[in-house]
Every structure is written in C-alpha cells, then in structure tokens.
Design an enzyme around this catalytic site. Structure first.
Site: not given
Length: 242
Positions: A152-153
C-alpha cells in the site's frame, strides 16, 4: 555556490516532528520564515515558542477536506506569499495487504497522495502569478521500486512519483520548480508500524538514517540556481540493501 534563501517564506506540512521538524530548523537557519503545518496544535505551539517569531504555527488537519482546502488561503493571509511548499506529511502501512484494514488504506492514501495533490493545486495559481516558486514532496525509495512488504505504501509513493514529474513539466514554464526527495528508511515516528524485530535488525545493520540527512538534501535542492532543477534525489543509508 548555493543561492540564498534569506527572506523567503516556506510552508512545511508535517512540521511538528521527524523530517518536517528537521527541515523547519534548517530553513529557519537560512533566514526563511517557516509556516509549520500540522494537526497537533499543542506541539506546534510549543515548538513555535522555542524556535522564535519566524516559525509560524498553522493548525491544519490534512485528512479533513475543509481544513485541507483552507490551508493555503490561511497561510497567505498570515504571510502574504509562499515561496516554498514542502509537502512532507505522510503515513506508513507495512505488512501483508490482507492484514491491512480498509480504513487504514483510505487514511494513508488520502494523506500520502490526495492531500499532496490538493495542496499543490491550491498553491500553483499563487506561484504562477508570481512566476517563481519551489514545491518539494517527500516521496520514498518505495516510489521507485516495488517493495513486497509495503504494497500500500509503495503504491502511494509510486503515485506521487508520477504526480511530481508530471507537475514539474506543467509548471516549469511558469518559473516553478517541482521536485521530490526519496529517502530510504529514516529513524522517525513513520516507522512506528514496523515490526520490532525488523526495526532492530535494520538499526544493527546501519541501514537506517537520521532525519537530518533528508533535510540536507532538501536544502541542497532549494539552493540551486534557478536554471537548475534537482527533480528527484534518492537518499539511502549506505548499508540499505535494495
């Protein structure tokens, strides 16, 4: 020889801690008036009292749509101009995607991506009218390589890399430099989500760096002559194996 920043006005998001606080202190030392943007009103008030009159607190919650929208107008009301915008605020999610909640995903993408886009959109007309300005976004090495423990990051930082480089081309004709700094792991609250074993292993291996190293890179970028743009600076701990 570096260009003087004396007399300029900068707005720094996420200024109450970490990289934001480090660059705030360095900009103040360069003679810059710094608007410290953060949602932590208590920390901002204490830091502004310590750092002096050139440090101006600006309480903004970038995850609140109205507060985010009001940020640039409120800063301009206080200072009259913004020469430098440092979009530094961000959050981190690591681990397997299935262990991440939808709420955490929304919060991180809204802060790491949407708030940056909104802030740049808000300041661009002001800088375009003045025919000068600097916008630097704190990105990450995760915006250049797919890190499997940070899906996600990494996705959010890849989005920022694309956004920064497209906006650089849109705004360069107006005298505005748009760039990003892409650090590897930095010892800060952003890593509080890391597993303790992983964090300790990285510390022991010398694969983490201090916030000051990132601030030094930003100062270098900002002090280049106006005919030069450092469009992206990747700053890594020397023992970071990626």
């Amino acid at each position: 020889m570096g260009m003087s920043l004396n007399g300029k006005v900068a707005a720094v998001t996420g200024a109450a801690s970490g990289i934001g606080l480090a660059i705030t202190k360095d900009l103040l030392a360069e003679g810059v008036t710094v608007v410290m943007v953060d949602r932590d009103a208590e920390s901002l008030a204490g830091l502004a009292a310590q750092l002096g009159r050139a440090a101006i607190p600006q309480v903004t919650d970038l995850l609140d749509p109205q507060s985010c929208k009001d940020m640039v107008p409120e800063i301009l009301e206080k200072t009259g101009k913004i020469d430098i915008l440092l979009c530094n605020a961000g959050s981190y999610i690591g681990g397997d995607l299935v262990d991440t909640t939808p709420e955490a995903i929304d919060q991180m993408v809204n802060l790491n991506v949407n708030a940056v886009i909104k802030n740049v959109r808000a300041v661009a007309p002001h800088m375009t009218q003045r025919k000068e300005g600097d916008i630097i976004v704190t990105c990450s090495i995760a915006g250049h390589t797919a890190i499997h423990v940070e899906p996600v990051y990494s996705a959010s930082k890849w989005a920022i890399t694309s956004f920064v480089q497209t906006m650089r081309r849109q705004l360069m004709q107006h005298g505005i430099r748009v760039a990003q700094v892409s650090p590897g792991p930095v010892i800060s609250a952003l890593l509080s989500d890391w597993e303790p074993e992983r964090l300790q292993q990285m510390k022991d291996a010398g694969a983490l760096m201090e916030t000051q190293e990132v601030s030094d890179a930003m100062i270098f970028m900002l002090t280049r002559p106006r005919n030069v743009t450092i469009r992206d600076m990747i700053v890594l701990p020397s023992n970071f194996d990626i």
